[in-house]
Design an enzyme around this catalytic site. Sequence first.
Site, short mmCIF file in Angstrom:
data_model
loop_
_atom_site.label_atom_id
_atom_site.label_comp_id
_atom_site.label_asym_id
_atom_site.label_seq_id
_atom_site.Cartn_x
_atom_site.Cartn_y
_atom_site.Cartn_z
CE1 TYR A 86 5.93 -13.01 -4.35
CE2 TYR A 86 6.93 -11.12 -3.27
CZ TYR A 86 7.01 -12.21 -4.11
OH TYR A 86 8.22 -12.53 -4.68
CG LEU A 87 1.86 -13.81 3.34
CD1 LEU A 87 1.54 -15.02 4.21
CD2 LEU A 87 0.87 -12.67 3.62
CG HIS A 88 6.23 -8.14 3.64
ND1 HIS A 88 5.87 -7.58 4.84
CD2 HIS A 88 5.51 -7.47 2.69
CE1 HIS A 88 5.00 -6.61 4.64
NE2 HIS A 88 4.75 -6.53 3.35
N GLY B 172 6.52 -8.02 7.66
CA GLY B 172 5.46 -7.16 8.21
C GLY B 172 4.21 -7.98 8.49
CG HIS B 173 1.95 -9.65 5.29
ND1 HIS B 173 2.76 -9.51 4.19
CD2 HIS B 173 0.84 -8.90 5.04
CE1 HIS B 173 2.18 -8.72 3.31
NE2 HIS B 173 1.02 -8.33 3.80
CD GLN C 128 -0.66 3.34 12.37
OE1 GLN C 128 -1.56 2.65 12.81
NE2 GLN C 128 -0.85 4.59 11.95
CE LYS C 129 4.09 -0.81 3.73
NZ LYS C 129 3.58 -0.15 2.54
CB VAL D 18 8.05 -4.82 10.04
CG1 VAL D 18 9.37 -5.57 10.12
CG2 VAL D 18 7.09 -5.31 11.11
CB SER E 278 6.00 -2.49 0.63
OG SER E 278 5.13 -2.55 -0.48
#
Length: 283
Positions: A32-34, A36-37, A149-150, A177, A186
């Site tokens: 479920y990439l966003h 950030g990924h 880092q989240k 991000v 997230s």
Amino acid sequence: MQLIETIQGIRDAVDAARKAGKKIGFVPTMGYLHQGHLTLMQEARKECDFVVVSIFVNPTQFGPNEDFDRYPRDLARDMELCGSVPVDAIFHPSVAEMYPGTASTTSVVVSQLTTGLCGASRPGHFEGVATVVTKLFNIVKPDVAFFGQKDAQQVAVIRRMVLDLNMDLEVRPVSTVREPDGLALSSRNIYLTPEQRQGALVLSRSLRMAQERVAAGERDMTALQEAMRAMIAAEPLANIDYVSIVDYDSLQPTTRLEGKALAALAVRFGKTRLIDNCILSVG
Ligand code: PAF
């Protein structure tokens, strides 16, 4: 870009790349990439010649009352996003491929790093993370692995595990991000109602406030933690799990800022638990 579902298949692909002299980059995900990924994959793309992304919702890191079954999954969309980077291989194993039968070995994790913060309300979570990451490292054998880092506590646990167990790779943390309004990206943000999403902006606001106060000379971390807590508690939809300022490496509570600390929080909006953090540093 190859989609590979077996351990042998990904081993063969990585072995061939390594024999061709390629540096292997690895981005472990639960899908479920966003963005950030995507940022992790782009960093891997810049630094490595062969990039592997794993997409595996790992059951061993979810507690019995957590959201394993309803965790969002969309492989077709994830493949498109991976293709946009592009990465070289997606490793998408089944649960049976990763956990055949009953395993009796789990990775050891440093208890000092896992008893506080998210570990306090998610018993067994970091053992599950460390176990699956160890397995994935043993399967993919990357030169560099990229983590957001989240998930600061996860990064601390994995860095420590790699150091303590002499794993032969580098762990590369990548900055969080955020949406333009500050909300940390997230996969769980999709659960938020518009009102909860609006309320959740208090999280990044409280972290910004902490950074601003440190920049203005604040060193009393007990007072700063309380100020963050009060700001979040004033948001009617927020239900605080924890708000803590801890030493950056040991993750132990810290009362005075010397060097580097981590301001970290977990807060529920309805059933959705969000985490966020920032680094506080002097000098
Ligand atoms: O951060 C995550 O998505 C997961 O904890 C990880 C590292 C992929 C292990 O399942």
